[in-house]
Motif scaffolding. Structure first.
Motif, PDB file in Angstrom:
ATOM      1  N   GLU A 154       0.845  -1.203   0.000  1.00  0.00           N
ATOM      2  CA  GLU A 154       0.000   0.000   0.000  1.00  0.00           C
ATOM      3  C   GLU A 154       0.877   1.247   0.000  1.00  0.00           C
ATOM      4  O   GLU A 154       1.836   1.347   0.767  1.00  0.00           O
ATOM      5  CB  GLU A 154      -0.929   0.050   1.205  1.00  0.00           C
ATOM      6  N   LEU A 155       0.530   2.169  -0.868  1.00  0.00           N
ATOM      7  CA  LEU A 155       1.168   3.474  -0.942  1.00  0.00           C
ATOM      8  C   LEU A 155       0.116   4.493  -0.518  1.00  0.00           C
ATOM      9  O   LEU A 155      -0.956   4.549  -1.108  1.00  0.00           O
ATOM     10  CB  LEU A 155       1.637   3.742  -2.369  1.00  0.00           C
ATOM     11  N   SER A 158      -0.069  21.028  -2.398  1.00  0.00           N
ATOM     12  CA  SER A 158       1.152  21.133  -3.197  1.00  0.00           C
ATOM     13  C   SER A 158       2.345  20.463  -2.517  1.00  0.00           C
ATOM     14  O   SER A 158       3.446  20.522  -3.024  1.00  0.00           O
ATOM     15  CB  SER A 158       1.483  22.593  -3.488  1.00  0.00           C
ATOM     16  N   ILE A 159       2.110  19.851  -1.387  1.00  0.00           N
ATOM     17  CA  ILE A 159       3.148  19.104  -0.682  1.00  0.00           C
ATOM     18  C   ILE A 159       2.610  17.700  -0.447  1.00  0.00           C
ATOM     19  O   ILE A 159       1.534  17.525   0.130  1.00  0.00           O
ATOM     20  CB  ILE A 159       3.512  19.760   0.661  1.00  0.00           C
ATOM     21  N   TYR A 160       3.365  16.716  -0.904  1.00  0.00           N
ATOM     22  CA  TYR A 160       2.941  15.332  -0.774  1.00  0.00           C
ATOM     23  C   TYR A 160       4.059  14.511  -0.145  1.00  0.00           C
ATOM     24  O   TYR A 160       5.203  14.588  -0.580  1.00  0.00           O
ATOM     25  CB  TYR A 160       2.586  14.741  -2.144  1.00  0.00           C
ATOM     26  N   LEU A 161       3.706  13.742   0.877  1.00  0.00           N
ATOM     27  CA  LEU A 161       4.623  12.795   1.508  1.00  0.00           C
ATOM     28  C   LEU A 161       4.031  11.404   1.343  1.00  0.00           C
ATOM     29  O   LEU A 161       2.811  11.253   1.219  1.00  0.00           O
ATOM     30  CB  LEU A 161       4.802  13.120   2.994  1.00  0.00           C
ATOM     31  N   LEU A 162       4.881  10.386   1.370  1.00  0.00           N
ATOM     32  CA  LEU A 162       4.392   9.027   1.157  1.00  0.00           C
ATOM     33  C   LEU A 162       4.648   8.140   2.363  1.00  0.00           C
ATOM     34  O   LEU A 162       5.734   8.131   2.935  1.00  0.00           O
ATOM     35  CB  LEU A 162       5.092   8.401  -0.049  1.00  0.00           C
ATOM     36  N   LYS A 163       3.604   7.411   2.717  1.00  0.00           N
ATOM     37  CA  LYS A 163       3.684   6.384   3.746  1.00  0.00           C
ATOM     38  C   LYS A 163       3.481   5.057   3.018  1.00  0.00           C
ATOM     39  O   LYS A 163       2.534   4.908   2.243  1.00  0.00           O
ATOM     40  CB  LYS A 163       2.586   6.612   4.780  1.00  0.00           C
ATOM     41  N   LEU A 164       4.377   4.101   3.255  1.00  0.00           N
ATOM     42  CA  LEU A 164       4.319   2.820   2.560  1.00  0.00           C
ATOM     43  C   LEU A 164       4.068   1.683   3.532  1.00  0.00           C
ATOM     44  O   LEU A 164       4.455   1.755   4.697  1.00  0.00           O
ATOM     45  CB  LEU A 164       5.641   2.557   1.829  1.00  0.00           C
ATOM     46  N   ARG A 165       3.440   0.631   3.003  1.00  0.00           N
ATOM     47  CA  ARG A 165       3.299  -0.614   3.754  1.00  0.00           C
ATOM     48  C   ARG A 165       3.810  -1.737   2.865  1.00  0.00           C
ATOM     49  O   ARG A 165       3.331  -1.918   1.741  1.00  0.00           O
ATOM     50  CB  ARG A 165       1.856  -0.875   4.150  1.00  0.00           C
ATOM     51  N   ILE A 166       4.806  -2.449   3.369  1.00  0.00           N
ATOM     52  CA  ILE A 166       5.359  -3.607   2.677  1.00  0.00           C
ATOM     53  C   ILE A 166       5.324  -4.751   3.680  1.00  0.00           C
ATOM     54  O   ILE A 166       6.027  -4.716   4.693  1.00  0.00           O
ATOM     55  CB  ILE A 166       6.796  -3.346   2.181  1.00  0.00           C
ATOM     56  N   GLY A 167       4.478  -5.726   3.406  1.00  0.00           N
ATOM     57  CA  GLY A 167       4.292  -6.821   4.355  1.00  0.00           C
ATOM     58  C   GLY A 167       3.719  -6.271   5.648  1.00  0.00           C
ATOM     59  O   GLY A 167       2.738  -5.541   5.644  1.00  0.00           O
ATOM     60  N   ASN A 168       4.358  -6.585   6.775  1.00  0.00           N
ATOM     61  CA  ASN A 168       3.901  -6.107   8.078  1.00  0.00           C
ATOM     62  C   ASN A 168       4.586  -4.815   8.510  1.00  0.00           C
ATOM     63  O   ASN A 168       4.345  -4.334   9.612  1.00  0.00           O
ATOM     64  CB  ASN A 168       4.126  -7.179   9.149  1.00  0.00           C
ATOM     65  N   GLU A 169       5.456  -4.283   7.661  1.00  0.00           N
ATOM     66  CA  GLU A 169       6.189  -3.072   8.010  1.00  0.00           C
ATOM     67  C   GLU A 169       5.561  -1.853   7.346  1.00  0.00           C
ATOM     68  O   GLU A 169       5.128  -1.910   6.199  1.00  0.00           O
ATOM     69  CB  GLU A 169       7.655  -3.211   7.611  1.00  0.00           C
ATOM     70  N   GLY A 226       5.977   2.595   7.075  1.00  0.00           N
ATOM     71  CA  GLY A 226       6.809   3.750   7.382  1.00  0.00           C
ATOM     72  C   GLY A 226       6.810   4.759   6.265  1.00  0.00           C
ATOM     73  O   GLY A 226       6.213   4.563   5.206  1.00  0.00           O
ATOM     74  N   MET A 227       7.514   5.851   6.505  1.00  0.00           N
ATOM     75  CA  MET A 227       7.582   6.952   5.559  1.00  0.00           C
ATOM     76  C   MET A 227       8.698   6.702   4.544  1.00  0.00           C
ATOM     77  O   MET A 227       9.647   5.972   4.805  1.00  0.00           O
ATOM     78  CB  MET A 227       7.828   8.268   6.293  1.00  0.00           C
ATOM     79  N   LEU A 228       8.569   7.353   3.382  1.00  0.00           N
ATOM     80  CA  LEU A 228       9.553   7.244   2.312  1.00  0.00           C
ATOM     81  C   LEU A 228      10.609   8.336   2.468  1.00  0.00           C
ATOM     82  O   LEU A 228      10.269   9.510   2.634  1.00  0.00           O
ATOM     83  CB  LEU A 228       8.863   7.372   0.948  1.00  0.00           C
ATOM     84  N   TYR A 229      11.866   7.936   2.406  1.00  0.00           N
ATOM     85  CA  TYR A 229      12.993   8.864   2.575  1.00  0.00           C
ATOM     86  C   TYR A 229      13.867   8.872   1.335  1.00  0.00           C
ATOM     87  O   TYR A 229      13.953   7.885   0.606  1.00  0.00           O
ATOM     88  CB  TYR A 229      13.857   8.439   3.769  1.00  0.00           C
ATOM     89  N   ASN A 230      14.523   9.987   1.135  1.00  0.00           N
ATOM     90  CA  ASN A 230      15.568  10.134   0.135  1.00  0.00           C
ATOM     91  C   ASN A 230      16.814  10.520   0.918  1.00  0.00           C
ATOM     92  O   ASN A 230      16.967  11.675   1.314  1.00  0.00           O
ATOM     93  CB  ASN A 230      15.197  11.193  -0.892  1.00  0.00           C
ATOM     94  N   GLY A 231      17.646   9.541   1.218  1.00  0.00           N
ATOM     95  CA  GLY A 231      18.773   9.785   2.113  1.00  0.00           C
ATOM     96  C   GLY A 231      18.264   9.929   3.536  1.00  0.00           C
ATOM     97  O   GLY A 231      17.513   9.093   4.019  1.00  0.00           O
TER      98      GLY A 231
END
Length: 100
Positions: free
Chosen positions: A17-18, A26-37, A39-44
């Motif tokens: 799930e994304l 105009s500001i978008y952040l992403l929270k991801l779900r992969i399996g049971n984990e 969290g937020m998406l980071y660049n560095g």
């Protein structure tokens, strides 16, 4: 949990799930779900921030995403002096397909 964008690209990992979180339209952040984990998406070391939904579509064009939703929490009630609403945020399906 912290998800690193470059690792997702290199590992070609499927995302369950994304969740595209919209702030001020105009500001978008992403929270991801992969399996049971989850969290937020980071660049560095910084949260990965997008300025448009098209940027999100382009960033995830080659990644398998099973479900995508957009969440928008309006501060309107607080802006006009009303108490903060206790209800859930608006959650809508979001298409990662490029518009025609």
């Amino acid at each position: 949990m912290k998800f690193e964008y470059q690792q997702l690209i290199s590992q070609n990992q499927s995302i369950d799930e994304l969740e595209l979180q919209s702030f001020e339209m105009s500001i978008y952040l992403l929270k991801l779900r992969i399996g049971n984990e989850q969290g937020m998406l980071y660049n560095g070391n910084e949260l990965m921030r997008f300025n448009s939904t098209q940027q999100v579509r382009e960033a995830f064009a080659d990644i398998d995403v099973l479900q995508a939703v957009m969440v928008h929490d309006s501060p309107y009630d607080e802006m006009i002096g009303n108490p903060a609403k206790s209800g859930a945020s608006l959650k809508l399906p979001f298409s990662l397909q490029q518009p025609l």
